[in-house]
Design an enzyme around this catalytic site. Structure first.
Site, PDB file in Angstrom:
ATOM      1  N   CYS A  37      13.613  11.917   5.819  1.00  0.00           N
ATOM      2  CA  CYS A  37      13.672  11.566   7.247  1.00  0.00           C
ATOM      3  C   CYS A  37      15.048  11.896   7.798  1.00  0.00           C
ATOM      4  CB  CYS A  37      13.351  10.094   7.438  1.00  0.00           C
ATOM      5  SG  CYS A  37      14.347   9.035   6.397  1.00  0.00           S
ATOM      6  N   LYS A  80       0.858  -1.198   0.000  1.00  0.00           N
ATOM      7  CA  LYS A  80       0.000   0.000   0.000  1.00  0.00           C
ATOM      8  C   LYS A  80       0.887   1.238   0.000  1.00  0.00           C
ATOM      9  CE  LYS A  80      -1.820   3.345   2.535  1.00  0.00           C
ATOM     10  NZ  LYS A  80      -1.970   4.289   1.494  1.00  0.00           N
ATOM     11  N   GLU A 104       9.551  17.493  14.279  1.00  0.00           N
ATOM     12  CA  GLU A 104       9.847  17.274  12.862  1.00  0.00           C
ATOM     13  C   GLU A 104       8.912  18.143  12.025  1.00  0.00           C
ATOM     14  OE1 GLU A 104       8.764  13.565  10.884  1.00  0.00           O
ATOM     15  OE2 GLU A 104      10.765  13.500   9.997  1.00  0.00           O
ATOM     16  N   GLY A 113       7.053   5.909   7.785  1.00  0.00           N
ATOM     17  CA  GLY A 113       6.171   7.081   7.781  1.00  0.00           C
ATOM     18  C   GLY A 113       6.305   7.835   9.087  1.00  0.00           C
ATOM     19  N   SER A 114       5.234   8.522   9.460  1.00  0.00           N
ATOM     20  CA  SER A 114       5.309   9.414  10.619  1.00  0.00           C
ATOM     21  C   SER A 114       5.236   8.646  11.933  1.00  0.00           C
ATOM     22  CB  SER A 114       4.162  10.416  10.551  1.00  0.00           C
ATOM     23  OG  SER A 114       2.941   9.714  10.655  1.00  0.00           O
ATOM     24  N   GLY A 168       3.035   5.350  13.061  1.00  0.00           N
ATOM     25  CA  GLY A 168       3.806   4.239  13.626  1.00  0.00           C
ATOM     26  C   GLY A 168       3.240   3.802  14.977  1.00  0.00           C
ATOM     27  N   GLU A 214      10.030   2.517  10.555  1.00  0.00           N
ATOM     28  CA  GLU A 214      11.060   3.527  10.231  1.00  0.00           C
ATOM     29  C   GLU A 214      10.350   4.869  10.261  1.00  0.00           C
ATOM     30  OE1 GLU A 214      14.202   2.676   9.784  1.00  0.00           O
ATOM     31  OE2 GLU A 214      13.849   0.523   9.725  1.00  0.00           O
TER      32      GLU A 214
HETATM   33  P1  NAP Z   1       2.294   9.033   7.128  1.00  0.00           P
HETATM   34  O1  NAP Z   1       1.273  10.082   7.079  1.00  0.00           O
HETATM   35  O2  NAP Z   1       2.514   8.318   8.410  1.00  0.00           O
HETATM   36  O3  NAP Z   1       1.922   7.995   5.957  1.00  0.00           O
HETATM   37  C1  NAP Z   1       2.737   6.886   5.646  1.00  0.00           C
HETATM   38  C2  NAP Z   1       1.889   5.767   5.080  1.00  0.00           C
HETATM   39  O4  NAP Z   1       0.997   5.312   6.100  1.00  0.00           O
HETATM   40  C3  NAP Z   1       1.008   6.200   3.907  1.00  0.00           C
HETATM   41  O5  NAP Z   1       0.934   5.154   2.977  1.00  0.00           O
HETATM   42  C4  NAP Z   1      -0.335   6.428   4.584  1.00  0.00           C
HETATM   43  O6  NAP Z   1      -1.437   6.319   3.708  1.00  0.00           O
HETATM   44  C5  NAP Z   1      -0.330   5.287   5.588  1.00  0.00           C
HETATM   45  N1  NAP Z   1      -1.284   5.451   6.679  1.00  0.00           N
HETATM   46  C6  NAP Z   1      -1.859   6.582   7.144  1.00  0.00           C
HETATM   47  N2  NAP Z   1      -2.719   6.294   8.156  1.00  0.00           N
HETATM   48  C7  NAP Z   1      -2.667   4.956   8.338  1.00  0.00           C
HETATM   49  C8  NAP Z   1      -3.328   4.068   9.222  1.00  0.00           C
HETATM   50  N3  NAP Z   1      -4.210   4.482  10.127  1.00  0.00           N
HETATM   51  N4  NAP Z   1      -3.037   2.754   9.145  1.00  0.00           N
HETATM   52  C9  NAP Z   1      -2.123   2.304   8.254  1.00  0.00           C
HETATM   53  N5  NAP Z   1      -1.499   3.101   7.358  1.00  0.00           N
HETATM   54  C10 NAP Z   1      -1.751   4.417   7.405  1.00  0.00           C
HETATM   55  O7  NAP Z   1       3.724   9.609   6.693  1.00  0.00           O
HETATM   56  P2  NAP Z   1       4.069  10.485   5.395  1.00  0.00           P
HETATM   57  O8  NAP Z   1       3.588  11.872   5.580  1.00  0.00           O
HETATM   58  O9  NAP Z   1       3.670   9.753   4.178  1.00  0.00           O
HETATM   59  O10 NAP Z   1       5.664  10.481   5.430  1.00  0.00           O
HETATM   60  C11 NAP Z   1       6.433  11.399   6.140  1.00  0.00           C
HETATM   61  C12 NAP Z   1       7.008  10.769   7.386  1.00  0.00           C
HETATM   62  O11 NAP Z   1       7.750   9.601   7.048  1.00  0.00           O
HETATM   63  C13 NAP Z   1       7.992  11.661   8.117  1.00  0.00           C
HETATM   64  O12 NAP Z   1       7.755  11.582   9.497  1.00  0.00           O
HETATM   65  C14 NAP Z   1       9.345  11.054   7.771  1.00  0.00           C
HETATM   66  O13 NAP Z   1      10.370  11.313   8.701  1.00  0.00           O
HETATM   67  C15 NAP Z   1       8.993   9.612   7.728  1.00  0.00           C
HETATM   68  N6  NAP Z   1       9.989   8.858   6.956  1.00  0.00           N
HETATM   69  C16 NAP Z   1      10.827   8.023   7.648  1.00  0.00           C
HETATM   70  C17 NAP Z   1      11.807   7.330   6.969  1.00  0.00           C
HETATM   71  C18 NAP Z   1      12.739   6.396   7.700  1.00  0.00           C
HETATM   72  O14 NAP Z   1      13.326   5.530   7.044  1.00  0.00           O
HETATM   73  N7  NAP Z   1      12.904   6.520   9.006  1.00  0.00           N
HETATM   74  C19 NAP Z   1      11.944   7.482   5.578  1.00  0.00           C
HETATM   75  C20 NAP Z   1      11.069   8.349   4.926  1.00  0.00           C
HETATM   76  C21 NAP Z   1      10.096   9.026   5.613  1.00  0.00           C
HETATM   77  P3  NAP Z   1      -2.097   7.635   3.021  1.00  0.00           P
HETATM   78  O15 NAP Z   1      -1.037   8.237   2.176  1.00  0.00           O
HETATM   79  O16 NAP Z   1      -3.220   7.058   2.255  1.00  0.00           O
HETATM   80  O17 NAP Z   1      -2.520   8.516   4.154  1.00  0.00           O
END
Ligand code: NAP
Length: 486
Positions: free
Chosen positions: A280, A173, A377, A226-227, A231, A246
C-alpha cells in the site's frame, strides 16, 4: 494434498459448507493446500464462541493479557524462518522481505504486550468541589478482522495484538490468497495457549464470510485492510459498528535538483519494485525536477534492467511474482493504458515467459499527472515519472490524487523538506528515504481515500477500545454541573 480447517472455540473444525478451496504458489502456479470454504453458519458459530469467551477475557487484567502476547512474540521469533518461507511460498515475497514481514509481527506483539501496562485514560479536576473525573478504556466486544494478502503475517498481527490487549474477542477472516499464512499464525496463538474462543479463524470468500461479518448485528467492530472498493462496501453495509479502514495508495517520491541522486535511485528502486510493487506504501510515481530528469532516468533504467525476477526463496532474486493471474492482467492492462495515453515506455511492460505470475519492472516517463497511470492504484511493478519545475508544482502534483497514504522527498534543502512536511496530503512523509518502512511504535495510516482516519501501529488501541467517562462525587450532596457554581 494437505487440507486445513477452520479454528472455532479452540478446535480445528470443518466448514458446514463441506466445500474447500485451494491456495496457489504464485511462482509456480502449483497448488499448496486445501482450505475450508467458510460460510454464514461458520461465522455464527465463531461469533457464539467469541461472545462466550468475552466475559472472561475482558476481565482478565490487561498486564496478564500482555503475557500471552509476549509468549506469542517468543514463538513467532522461534518459528521466524518457517513463517518467512511460508510467506515466500504462498505470497511470493522474496525471503529478506518475508522475514521482515514476520519481524513486524514480532514487534507489534511485543509493543502491545507493553500497552497492557499502560492503556491510559486521563484524570482531571472537576469544575465542582469534592468531585473528581477520569476516563477508562473498555473493549468493543466481538470484533472482526478482515485482511489482505500482501503482508499475510504482519497485517493480521497488527490487528490481533491491539485487539487482544484491549480485551476484545476475535473472528479473523484472512485473504483467500494467503490462508496458509493465516493458519500458521493461529497455530502460534494456540501454541501460546491463548484460551479457547478468544481468536477464531474463518477462511472463505469475502462475498460470503466477509459479508456476514460486516452485516452481523452483534459484532461491534470491523478492522479492515484492503482495497478502496471493499472499504466503501463496508462503510455502506456495516451499520453503526466501529470501523477501521486502511485502504489503497498512489504514493510519490519527489526528487529535487539538490538531492543526492544516487540515494534517491536506491529509494525509488526499493519503493517501486520491493514486494513487486504490491505494498500500500509502494512508490508508483516519481516527481522529478526538470534539471535532473535525464540523469535520473538513465541511472534508474540501468539499475532496473539488472533486477532479477525469480523464485523468492533464491538468494539472488530481486523481484518475486505478482499474487495471481488477475494481478498480471491488471498490471498489463495499465501498461497498455499508459501507452495509449501517450506516456513513453522506458523499460519493461511485458509479462515474463514461463510459469508463475512474473511481470517485468516497468517505467513510464513523460507522464501527465492526470493520466490514469498517474492517478489509479495499480499494485504492481509499474512506475510513472512526472517532471516538474519547482517544489510548489511538485507538491501540487503529489497531492493531485484521491489517496493520501505515504510520500517521500529527496532534497538537501531544508526549506523544501519543511514545505513537504507541511503541505503534502498524506499520513506519512519520509525525508531522504523511500515511501516504505513503517515502525510499529509510530502511527500508521492515511488521509483522503486511504481510510476513515483510524491509525494502526502505536495508535492501534484507539481502534479497539472505547472510552468511558467517570465522575466521582465525594461531596455527600447533590451537585448540579453548570448550575451550582461556587
Ligand atoms: P481486497 O480485494 O479489498 O480484499 C481484502 C479482504 O477483504 C480480503 O480478505 C477479501 O476476501 C475481503 N473481502 C472481499 N470482498 C469483501 C466483502 N464484500 N465483504 C467483506 N470482505 C470482503 O484487497 P486485496 O486485493 O486483498 O489487497 C490489496 C489492497 O489492499 C490494495 O488496495 C492495497 O493498497 C490495500 N492495502 C492497504 C494497506 C494499508 O494499510 N492502507 C495495507 C495493505 C494493503 P477474499 O480474499 O476472500 O476476496
Amino acid at each position: 494434498m494437505k487440507s486445513y480447517k477452520l479454528y472455532i472455540n479452540g478446535k480445528w473444525v470443518s466448514s458446514s459448507s463441506k466445500k474447500t478451496f485451494t491456495s496457489l504458489n504464485p511462482s509456480t502456479q502449483k497448488p499448496i493446500a486445501k482450505f475450508q470454504q467458510g460460510n454464514e453458519k461458520d461465522v455464527d458459530r465463531a461469533y457464539f464462541a467469541a461472545k462466550s469467551a468475552f466475559e472472561s477475557w475482558s476481565s482478565t487484567p490487561a498486564p496478564k493479557r500482555g503475557e500471552f502476547l509476549l509468549e506469542t512474540a517468543r514463538i513467532l521469533r522461534k518459528r521466524k524462518q518457517e513463517l518467512g518461507k511460508c510467506i515466500a511460498l504462498e505470497m511470493g515475497k522474496v525471503m529478506p522481505e518475508s522475514l521482515g514481514d514476520v519481524q513486524e509481527a514480532i514487534d507489534i506483539f511485543e509493543y502491545m504486550a507493553g500497552e497492557g501496562r499502560r492503556l491510559f485514560g486521563i484524570t482531571t479536576p472537576s469544575e465542582l468541589r469534592n468531585k473528581f473525573c477520569l476516563t477508562t478504556r473498555m473493549p468493543l466486544g466481538v470484533v472482526a478482522l478482515i485482511t489482505p494478502w500482501n503482508f499475510p503475517i504482519a497485517i493480521p498481527a497488527w490487528k490481533l495484538a491491539p485487539a487482544l490487549i484491549c480485551g476484545n474477542t476475535i473472528i479473523f477472516k484472512p485473504s483467500s490468497d494467503t490462508p496458509l499464512c493465516a493458519t500458521k499464525l493461529i497455530e502460534i496463538l494456540e501454541e501460546a495457549k491463548i484460551p479457547s474462543g478468544i481468536v477464531n479463524l474463518i477462511t472463505g470468500s469475502g462475498n460470503i464470510v466477509g459479508n456476514r461479518l460486516i452485516t452481523h448485528p452483534k459484532i461491534r467492530g470491523i478492522s479492515f485492510t484492503g482495497s478502496r472498493a471493499t472499504g466503501l462496501h463496508i462503510t455502506q453495509n456495516a451499520g453503526l459498528k466501529k470501523i477501521g479502514l486502511e485502504l489503497g495508495g498512489k504514493n510519490a517520491i519527489i526528487v529535487m535538483n539538490d538531492a543526492d541522486l544516487d540515494l534517491a535511485i536506491e529509494g525509488i528502486l526499493w519503493g517501486a519494485f520491493g514486494t513487486t510493487g504490491q505494498r500500500c506504501t509502494a512508490a508508483s510515481r516519481v516527481i522529478v525536477h526538470k534539471k535532473i530528469r535525464r540523469k535520473l532516468e538513465s541511472k534508474l533504467i540501468k539499475r532496473t534492467k539488472k533486477l532479477k525476477l525469480g523464485n523468492p526463496l533464491n538468494k539472488n532474486t530481486d523481484i518475486g511474482p505478482l499474487i495471481n493471474q488477475k494481478a498480471i492482467e491488471k498490471t498489463h492492462r495499465y501498461t497498455k493504458i499508459g501507452i495509449n495515453e501517450g506516456a513513453k515506455l522506458l523499460c519493461g511492460g511485458k509479462i515474463a515467459n514461463g510459469k508463475g505470475f512474473f511481470y517485468h519492472p516497468t517505467i513510464f516517463t513523460n507522464v501527465n499527472p492526470k493520466m490514469k497511470i498517474a492517478q489509479e492504484e495499480i499494485f504492481g511493478p509499474l512506475l510513472s515519472i512526472i517532471t516538474v519545475k519547482d517544489i510548489n508544482e511538485a507538491i501540487n502534483v503529489c497531492n493531485s490524487i484521491s489517496y493520501g497514504l505515504s510520500s517521500s522527498i529527496y532534497t538537501n534543502n531544508i526549506k523544501n523538506a519543511f514545505k513537504a512536511i507541511e503541505k503534502i496530503e498524506a499520513g506519512i512523509v519520509y525525508i531522504n528515504s523511500s515511501t516504505i518502512g513503517s515502525e510499529v511504535h509510530l502511527p500508521f495510516g492515511g488521509v483522503k481515500d486511504t481510510g476513515n482516519g483510524t491509525r494502526e501501529g502505536s495508535l492501534g488501541i484507539e481502534e479497539f477500545s472505547e472510552i468511558k467517562t467517570v465522575y466521582i462525587d465525594y461531596s455527600g450532596k447533590l451537585q448540579k454541573a453548570q448550575i451550582d457554581i461556587s
